[in-house]
Write a protein that holds these residues in place. Structure first.
Motif, PDB file in Angstrom:
ATOM      1  N   ARG A  52       1.017  -1.289  -0.014  1.00  0.00           N
ATOM      2  CA  ARG A  52      -0.030  -0.003   0.066  1.00  0.00           C
ATOM      3  C   ARG A  52       0.706   1.064  -0.147  1.00  0.00           C
ATOM      4  N   ASP A  53       1.954   1.130   0.690  1.00  0.00           N
ATOM      5  CA  ASP A  53       2.652   2.483   0.917  1.00  0.00           C
ATOM      6  C   ASP A  53       3.424   2.535  -0.507  1.00  0.00           C
ATOM      7  N   ASP A  56       0.628   3.903  -2.928  1.00  0.00           N
ATOM      8  CA  ASP A  56       0.260   5.424  -2.646  1.00  0.00           C
ATOM      9  C   ASP A  56       1.406   6.303  -2.641  1.00  0.00           C
ATOM     10  N   ILE A  59       0.887   6.934  -6.525  1.00  0.00           N
ATOM     11  CA  ILE A  59      -0.215   7.779  -6.690  1.00  0.00           C
ATOM     12  C   ILE A  59       0.334   9.241  -6.379  1.00  0.00           C
ATOM     13  N   PHE A  60       0.995   9.475  -5.356  1.00  0.00           N
ATOM     14  CA  PHE A  60       1.588  10.632  -5.048  1.00  0.00           C
ATOM     15  C   PHE A  60       2.298  11.412  -6.261  1.00  0.00           C
ATOM     16  N   HIS A 151      -9.247   4.578  -6.340  1.00  0.00           N
ATOM     17  CA  HIS A 151      -9.955   4.851  -4.911  1.00  0.00           C
ATOM     18  C   HIS A 151     -11.138   4.372  -4.702  1.00  0.00           C
ATOM     19  N   LEU A 221      -7.423   8.627   0.087  1.00  0.00           N
ATOM     20  CA  LEU A 221      -6.371   7.665   0.194  1.00  0.00           C
ATOM     21  C   LEU A 221      -6.302   7.179   1.636  1.00  0.00           C
ATOM     22  N   ARG A 223      -5.210   8.879   4.204  1.00  0.00           N
ATOM     23  CA  ARG A 223      -3.912   9.374   4.609  1.00  0.00           C
ATOM     24  C   ARG A 223      -3.941  10.847   5.478  1.00  0.00           C
ATOM     25  N   TRP A 227       1.768  12.439   6.636  1.00  0.00           N
ATOM     26  CA  TRP A 227       2.208  11.412   5.342  1.00  0.00           C
ATOM     27  C   TRP A 227       2.375  12.266   4.145  1.00  0.00           C
TER      28      TRP A 227
END
Length: 298
Positions: A52-53, A56, A59-60, A151, A221, A223, A227
């Motif tokens: 997941r990290d 994500d 995605i960032f 998402h 997300l 988050r 983060w």
């Protein structure tokens, strides 16, 4: 920096965090993990990072959307094949499975099953992946996939996408991108607040967001702002290391070291019957300026 690429090796070589980065790679190979997005892909110090990290973080950086759309296209192709009652060519799928096992040095079925299980996957996941790949590459008609945001997708679809990322090697690449940024962040100094603010503006522009939309984006997300700040800091640290390493002087040193491996030359050979014939051929080339091809046809 346009036109410049920093690999994990180039980023780590000669740096103070090389040893830590090596430990990250070792842990990524040895850590036993659970299934799904909780799959541990790397660790930095005592902090573990999951699939997941890595996703994500992609995605960032705005890098996941293309892969997600490719996956939806494959899902739509398989669905269309079902509608048409098409049967997959099992020999083609078997060949693809053998090629996959060869690539990862999986000799037996037991080794393949263990490899999959260590990544939270099953043989059914493997078969589904190969089937989607097959129909996406063979279905001869235009496929229009459903427009579903990552998402907002159902858990089952996202789990299939995760399997796709793992089996296609994309999750490894995402993990590598995360690792080099973690390494740069660990080796770097604390960043001034204005640097974070400037990087946030780049992030908003890259993702087509306004400041007022940021809270909703993070909520999607699951988050928080801490983060996001860490992602921004890692990106700044990574770029600074790239700018330090990818300078004209460094490129020149690298080219000098690779001068011999990069040297290419061509040779022409004529086979003659005697030493006298060889001397005559050499004379024609040196003195008369004939080409080797012309000498050979004489």
């Amino acid at each position: 920096m346009p036109g410049q690429i920093a690999t994990a090796d180039s980023l780590m070589t000669g740096s103070t965090f090389f040893r830590n980065a090596v430990e990250i790679w070792a842990l990524m190979e040895l850590t036993e993990s659970t299934s799904g997005l909780d799959l541990v892909v790397c660790a930095c110090g005592e902090q573990e990072y999951t699939a997941r990290d890595a996703i994500d973080a992609a995605i960032f950086r705005g890098e996941l959307d293309v892969k997600w759309k490719e996956f939806l296209h494959q899902v739509a192709a398989e669905s269309r094949a079902d509608e048409l009652d098409l049967e997959a060519d099992q020999s083609a799928i078997s060949s693809a499975a053998e090629a996959f096992r060869y690539e990862y040095d999986l000799i037996t079925a037991e080794e393949t099953e263990a490899w999959l299980a260590n990544r939270g996957l099953t043989l059914d996941d493997f078969a589904d992946y190969l089937t989607r790949e097959y129909y996406a590459s063979t279905l001869q008609e235009e496929i229009i996939p459903d427009e579903i945001e990552y998402h907002a997708a159902e858990a089952e679809l996202r789990q299939s996408f995760l399997a796709q990322l793992i089996l296609s090697g994309e999750l490894d690449r995402m993990t590598n991108d995360l690792i080099v940024r973690l390494a740069a962040r660990c080796a770097g100094k604390e960043l001034p607040p204005d640097a974070i603010v400037a990087e946030k503006q780049k992030f908003l522009h890259r993702n087509g967001l306004k400041s007022a939309q940021l809270a909703d984006w993070l909520e999607q997300l699951k988050r928080d702002s801490n983060w996001l700040d860490e992602m921004l800091a890692m990106e700044i640290a990574y770029r600074k290391h790239c700018e330090t390493l990818l300078v004209p002087e460094a490129r020149q040193r690298e080219l000098l070291a690779l001068r011999l491996p990069l040297t290419r030359f061509e040779t022409e050979v004529i086979e003659v019957e005697s030493l006298d014939a060889a001397r005559e051929a050499l004379f024609c080339v040196r003195e008369d300026g004939m080409s080797m091809e012309e000498v050979a046809t004489e």
